[in-house]
Design an enzyme around this catalytic site. Structure first.
Site, PDB file in Angstrom:
ATOM      1  N   ASP A  24      -5.491  -7.157   5.053  1.00 18.33           N
ATOM      2  CA  ASP A  24      -6.675  -6.833   4.262  1.00 18.33           C
ATOM      3  C   ASP A  24      -7.431  -8.120   3.935  1.00 18.33           C
ATOM      4  O   ASP A  24      -8.647  -8.244   4.138  1.00 18.33           O
ATOM      5  CB  ASP A  24      -6.212  -6.126   2.973  1.00 18.33           C
ATOM      6  CG  ASP A  24      -7.343  -5.501   2.190  1.00 18.33           C
ATOM      7  OD1 ASP A  24      -8.488  -5.534   2.666  1.00 18.33           O
ATOM      8  OD2 ASP A  24      -7.083  -4.981   1.089  1.00 18.33           O
ATOM      9  N   LYS A  51       5.253 -14.393   5.393  1.00 20.20           N
ATOM     10  CA  LYS A  51       5.606 -15.247   4.253  1.00 20.20           C
ATOM     11  C   LYS A  51       7.128 -15.229   4.131  1.00 20.20           C
ATOM     12  O   LYS A  51       7.687 -15.042   3.042  1.00 20.20           O
ATOM     13  CB  LYS A  51       4.911 -14.703   2.977  1.00 20.20           C
ATOM     14  CG  LYS A  51       4.963 -15.627   1.787  1.00 20.20           C
ATOM     15  CD  LYS A  51       4.072 -16.849   1.896  1.00 20.20           C
ATOM     16  CE  LYS A  51       4.292 -17.796   0.747  1.00 20.20           C
ATOM     17  NZ  LYS A  51       3.561 -19.069   0.880  1.00 20.20           N
ATOM     18  N   ASP A  59     -10.981  -9.959   5.882  1.00 17.31           N
ATOM     19  CA  ASP A  59     -12.228 -10.271   5.182  1.00 17.31           C
ATOM     20  C   ASP A  59     -12.612 -11.728   5.465  1.00 17.31           C
ATOM     21  O   ASP A  59     -13.786 -12.054   5.638  1.00 17.31           O
ATOM     22  CB  ASP A  59     -12.094 -10.052   3.669  1.00 17.31           C
ATOM     23  CG  ASP A  59     -12.553  -8.649   3.237  1.00 17.31           C
ATOM     24  OD1 ASP A  59     -12.399  -7.714   4.048  1.00 17.31           O
ATOM     25  OD2 ASP A  59     -13.063  -8.492   2.116  1.00 17.31           O
ATOM     26  N   TYR A  64       0.819  -1.213   0.000  1.00 17.35           N
ATOM     27  CA  TYR A  64       0.000   0.000   0.000  1.00 17.35           C
ATOM     28  C   TYR A  64       0.853   1.263   0.000  1.00 17.35           C
ATOM     29  O   TYR A  64       0.329   2.366   0.080  1.00 17.35           O
ATOM     30  CB  TYR A  64      -0.963  -0.009   1.196  1.00 17.35           C
ATOM     31  CG  TYR A  64      -2.027  -1.071   1.033  1.00 17.35           C
ATOM     32  CD1 TYR A  64      -1.692  -2.413   1.131  1.00 17.35           C
ATOM     33  CD2 TYR A  64      -3.341  -0.743   0.760  1.00 17.35           C
ATOM     34  CE1 TYR A  64      -2.637  -3.405   0.968  1.00 17.35           C
ATOM     35  CE2 TYR A  64      -4.297  -1.726   0.592  1.00 17.35           C
ATOM     36  CZ  TYR A  64      -3.938  -3.056   0.695  1.00 17.35           C
ATOM     37  OH  TYR A  64      -4.885  -4.030   0.519  1.00 17.35           O
ATOM     38  N   ASP A  72      -0.602 -18.424   4.120  1.00 18.76           N
ATOM     39  CA  ASP A  72      -1.525 -19.338   3.424  1.00 18.76           C
ATOM     40  C   ASP A  72      -2.053 -20.408   4.365  1.00 18.76           C
ATOM     41  O   ASP A  72      -3.253 -20.719   4.385  1.00 18.76           O
ATOM     42  CB  ASP A  72      -0.858 -19.942   2.175  1.00 18.76           C
ATOM     43  CG  ASP A  72       0.618 -20.272   2.351  1.00 18.76           C
ATOM     44  OD1 ASP A  72       1.253 -19.649   3.221  1.00 18.76           O
ATOM     45  OD2 ASP A  72       1.135 -21.138   1.644  1.00 18.76           O
TER      46      ASP A  72
END
Ligand code: NAI
Length: 333
Positions: free
Chosen positions: A228, A171, A232, A124, A204
């Site tokens: 983000d 990650k 959700d 971002y 993941d």
């Protein structure tokens, strides 16, 4: 005591869920002077920018804002107003709780998770450029300073809210330098909080764990894009985006908003679920130390949901936004 709060109704369902929230907050008895501010796509033609200076100046003066969603054009057009606000006011921590409410249809009961998303860095940062035609590079910025403050915020939040575990989501198996730095900082800070269990998890695998067994996780902290997406996912575990509140917190300023966007397909129909913004307002009231008002609203929302009195369409009911708000206000009365 009276408080002054900036109110940005935003785009799409924003004005509807903002006025619903305002009604509920006012019914709680807390005294708030709302200062309405303009921002968003429609405003751009008037001021030449979707985030006018007069809005920024007012937030600087007031310090605290409640905002509706603001749409961002896809692919081209102006940069996200939401990201600009977070950066302009250095709102580095995005606090996103996902807590089940009785009576709300969802896959699991009693989910109680907190996602803490770094709000100013990562992809971002908006640093993109064309290397040669057909090849584009986007920079994912991770800094030691940014990592330190978000991870410390996560641990301090865990202590304040009596939580047991902080999971640092990363990650670093692939992004060895950037997420490697994030983890290195986390390991150091974790030592200052021996009372909190410390865990590291690859993003993941975390997504899969959340779907299989959300009770295995507690507070999760991660960089911007992972936050983000994962928030959700956690919203989906407790009934969807209509149920997911958030707080953008910095050293000097705070902006409270729902996790959801402008939901244009249902805008103007009077059927949006305002719970996410109402719960964001309770986070704001707690921030303002108006705990009794926050509790009264939370209790009423829970009671209305539990009785299944007035569920909006996204939750499988057919109540309008205003019927649902009427039920909450009646419950408070
Ligand atoms: P969205 O959150 O607006 O909608 C996704 C789905 O959830 C839609 O099916 C929508 O109808 C439903 N939904 C969302 N909130 C709801 C509510 N309160 N009640 C009932 N149903 C609800 O996500 P989308 O479509 O990806 O984004 C639309 C616009 O919003 C985009 O321009 C995006 O950039 C912007 N956006 C703004 C955010 C913000 O202001 N913080 C956050 C997310 C997206």
């Amino acid at each position: 005591m009276s408080h002054t709060v900036a109110l940005m109704p935003g785009d799409g369902i924003g004005p509807e869920v903002c006025s619903a929230t305002r009604r509920v907050v006012e019914a709680s008895g807390v005294k708030i002077e709302w200062v309405e501010l303009e921002a968003g796509g429609e405003v751009a033609s008037k001021y030449g920018t979707p985030l006018p200076q007069v809005t920024l100046d007012a937030i600087v003066k007031i310090g605290i804002a409640l905002k509706g969603p603001i749409a961002t054009p896809i692919g081209s057009g102006f940069a996200s107003v939401n990201v600009q606000l977070r950066k302009s006011f250095d709102l580095y921590a995005n606090f996103r709780p996902a807590k089940s409410l009785p009576g709300v249809p969802s896959r699991y009961e009693d989910v109680d998770l907190i996602v803490i998303r770094e709000n100013t860095e990562g992809l971002y940062s908006g640093l993109e450029h064309i290397v040669v035609p057909g090849v584009v590079e986007s920079l994912r910025i991770i800094t030691e300073k940014g990592s330190k403050r978000i991870i410390r915020f996560a641990f301090e939040t865990a202590v304040r809210l009596n939580r047991k575990k902080v999971t640092v989501v990363h990650k670093a198996n692939i992004l060895k330098l950037s997420d490697g730095l994030f983890l290195e900082v986390a390991r150091k800070i974790a030592r200052d909080f021996p009372q909190i269990e410390y865990e590291e998890a690859i993003v993941d695998a975390t997504a899969m764990r959340l779907v299989l067994n959300p009770y295995d996780l507690d507070v999760l902290v991660m960089e911007n894009l992972f936050g983000d997406i994962i928030s959700d996912l956690t919203s989906g575990l407790v009934g969807g985006l209509g149920m997911a509140p958030s707080a953008n917190i910095g050293e000097k300023y705070a902006i409270f908003e729902a996790v959801h966007g402008s939901a244009n397909a249902i805008a103007g129909k009077g059927i949006a679920n305002p719970t996410a913004l109402i719960l964001s307002a309770t986070l704001m009231l707690r921030h303002l130390e108006e705990t009794a008002a926050a509790e009264s609203i939370e209790h009423s929302v829970r009671a209305v949901m539990k009785k299944g009195m007035a569920l909006t369409g996204d939750l499988g009911g057919n109540a309008s936004t205003s019927e649902y708000v009427d039920a909450i206000v009646a419950q408070m009365g």
